[in-house]
Design a protein around this motif. Structure first.
Motif, short mmCIF file in Angstrom:
data_model
loop_
_atom_site.label_atom_id
_atom_site.label_comp_id
_atom_site.label_asym_id
_atom_site.label_seq_id
_atom_site.Cartn_x
_atom_site.Cartn_y
_atom_site.Cartn_z
N SER A 125 0.82 -1.21 0.00
CA SER A 125 0.00 0.00 0.00
C SER A 125 0.86 1.27 0.00
O SER A 125 0.38 2.34 -0.37
CB SER A 125 -0.96 0.01 1.19
N VAL A 126 2.11 1.15 0.39
CA VAL A 126 3.02 2.30 0.35
C VAL A 126 3.63 2.44 -1.05
O VAL A 126 3.65 3.53 -1.62
CB VAL A 126 4.13 2.16 1.41
N PHE A 127 4.13 1.34 -1.60
CA PHE A 127 4.84 1.42 -2.88
C PHE A 127 3.95 1.23 -4.09
O PHE A 127 4.31 1.64 -5.20
CB PHE A 127 5.99 0.40 -2.91
N GLY A 128 2.80 0.62 -3.93
CA GLY A 128 1.88 0.42 -5.05
C GLY A 128 1.43 1.72 -5.70
O GLY A 128 1.51 1.87 -6.92
N PRO A 129 0.96 2.68 -4.93
CA PRO A 129 0.51 3.94 -5.54
C PRO A 129 1.61 4.70 -6.28
O PRO A 129 1.32 5.46 -7.21
CB PRO A 129 0.01 4.76 -4.34
N PHE A 132 1.57 4.38 -9.97
CA PHE A 132 0.49 4.98 -10.75
C PHE A 132 0.52 6.50 -10.76
O PHE A 132 -0.50 7.14 -11.04
CB PHE A 132 -0.85 4.45 -10.23
N LEU A 133 1.69 7.07 -10.47
CA LEU A 133 1.84 8.52 -10.61
C LEU A 133 1.73 8.90 -12.07
O LEU A 133 2.05 8.12 -12.96
CB LEU A 133 3.20 8.96 -10.06
N LEU A 136 5.74 12.76 -16.27
CA LEU A 136 7.11 12.30 -16.47
C LEU A 136 7.62 11.52 -15.27
O LEU A 136 8.26 10.48 -15.41
CB LEU A 136 8.02 13.49 -16.77
N ILE A 137 7.34 12.03 -14.07
CA ILE A 137 7.76 11.34 -12.84
C ILE A 137 7.11 9.95 -12.78
O ILE A 137 7.76 8.97 -12.40
CB ILE A 137 7.36 12.16 -11.60
N GLY A 138 5.86 9.87 -13.17
CA GLY A 138 5.15 8.59 -13.16
C GLY A 138 5.79 7.56 -14.08
O GLY A 138 5.81 6.37 -13.77
N GLN A 139 6.31 8.02 -15.21
CA GLN A 139 6.97 7.10 -16.13
C GLN A 139 8.21 6.48 -15.50
O GLN A 139 8.50 5.31 -15.71
CB GLN A 139 7.34 7.81 -17.42
N PHE A 140 8.93 7.27 -14.73
CA PHE A 140 10.13 6.74 -14.08
C PHE A 140 9.79 5.84 -12.90
O PHE A 140 10.39 4.80 -12.70
CB PHE A 140 11.04 7.89 -13.60
N PHE A 141 8.82 6.27 -12.10
CA PHE A 141 8.53 5.55 -10.87
C PHE A 141 7.58 4.37 -11.04
O PHE A 141 7.37 3.61 -10.10
CB PHE A 141 8.02 6.51 -9.80
N ARG A 142 7.01 4.20 -12.20
CA ARG A 142 6.15 3.04 -12.44
C ARG A 142 6.94 1.75 -12.24
O ARG A 142 6.52 0.86 -11.52
CB ARG A 142 5.56 3.10 -13.84
N GLN A 143 8.08 1.67 -12.88
CA GLN A 143 8.91 0.48 -12.75
C GLN A 143 9.42 0.32 -11.32
O GLN A 143 9.50 -0.79 -10.81
CB GLN A 143 10.09 0.53 -13.72
#
Length: 169
Positions: A125-129, A132-133, A136-143
């Motif tokens: 529940s901490v790292f899952g969301p 889904f940012l 541009l930040i979401g593209q990096f942090f998805r993986q």
């Protein structure tokens, strides 16, 4: 001409070394606190299982091995072994109190299964969301987010199946 691969390869190499150091240090700390080589080995098996499982799920998701995914795995190394430690300690306590190993494995796992699942779901529940940012930040942090979630799910599966099985024999 500029070769941009050198810093990337160097970063991946450093992240790989961090994971290796983390695995060695984690196993040493587990041995220090459990004080039993068999328990340490059973618990330590959770690390390669979880990492290999995470790589398999990364492959299925189409992720590449890069600095972001290696950073996620190096962060997750300490978390991956937690579930297996809790399960193994519960089983070990029952074996020491005189229960046969097979029965102790089943009952010890049942005693802590809810706590282990709750712990893993908390991390998810901490790292899952993060996965889904948007933007541009979401593209990096998805993986990043999904790699940690993949590793934690495999760790949960391992702690509820492999650790009790190995403890029973």
């Amino acid at each position: 001409v500029h070769d941009g691969t050198r810093p990337i390869l160097e970063g991946v190499k450093e992240a790989r070394q961090a994971i290796q150091f983390g695995v060695i240090l984690t196993i040493a700390v587990v041995f220090l606190f459990l004080g039993n080589l068999r328990s340490t080995l059973i618990t330590g098996i959770a690390l390669p299982n979880s990492l290999l499982g995470a790589f398999l799920l990364m492959w299925v998701a189409g992720f590449s091995v890069n600095i972001v995914t290696f950073s996620a795995l190096s962060l997750a190394v300490g978390l991956l072994i937690d579930d297996a430690i809790v399960v193994r300690e519960s089983i070990f306590r029952r074996i020491e109190s005189g229960e046969p190993p097979a029965e102790a494995s089943v009952r010890g796992t049942q005693d802590v299964a809810l706590a282990v699942v709750a712990t893993t779901l908390t991390v998810l529940s901490v790292f899952g969301p993060i996965a889904f940012l948007r933007g541009l930040i979401g593209q990096f942090f998805r993986q990043f987010g999904l790699t940690i979630c993949f590793a934690m799910l495999i760790s949960l599966l391992d702690s509820l199946t492999m650790a009790p099985m190995l403890s029973a024999y």
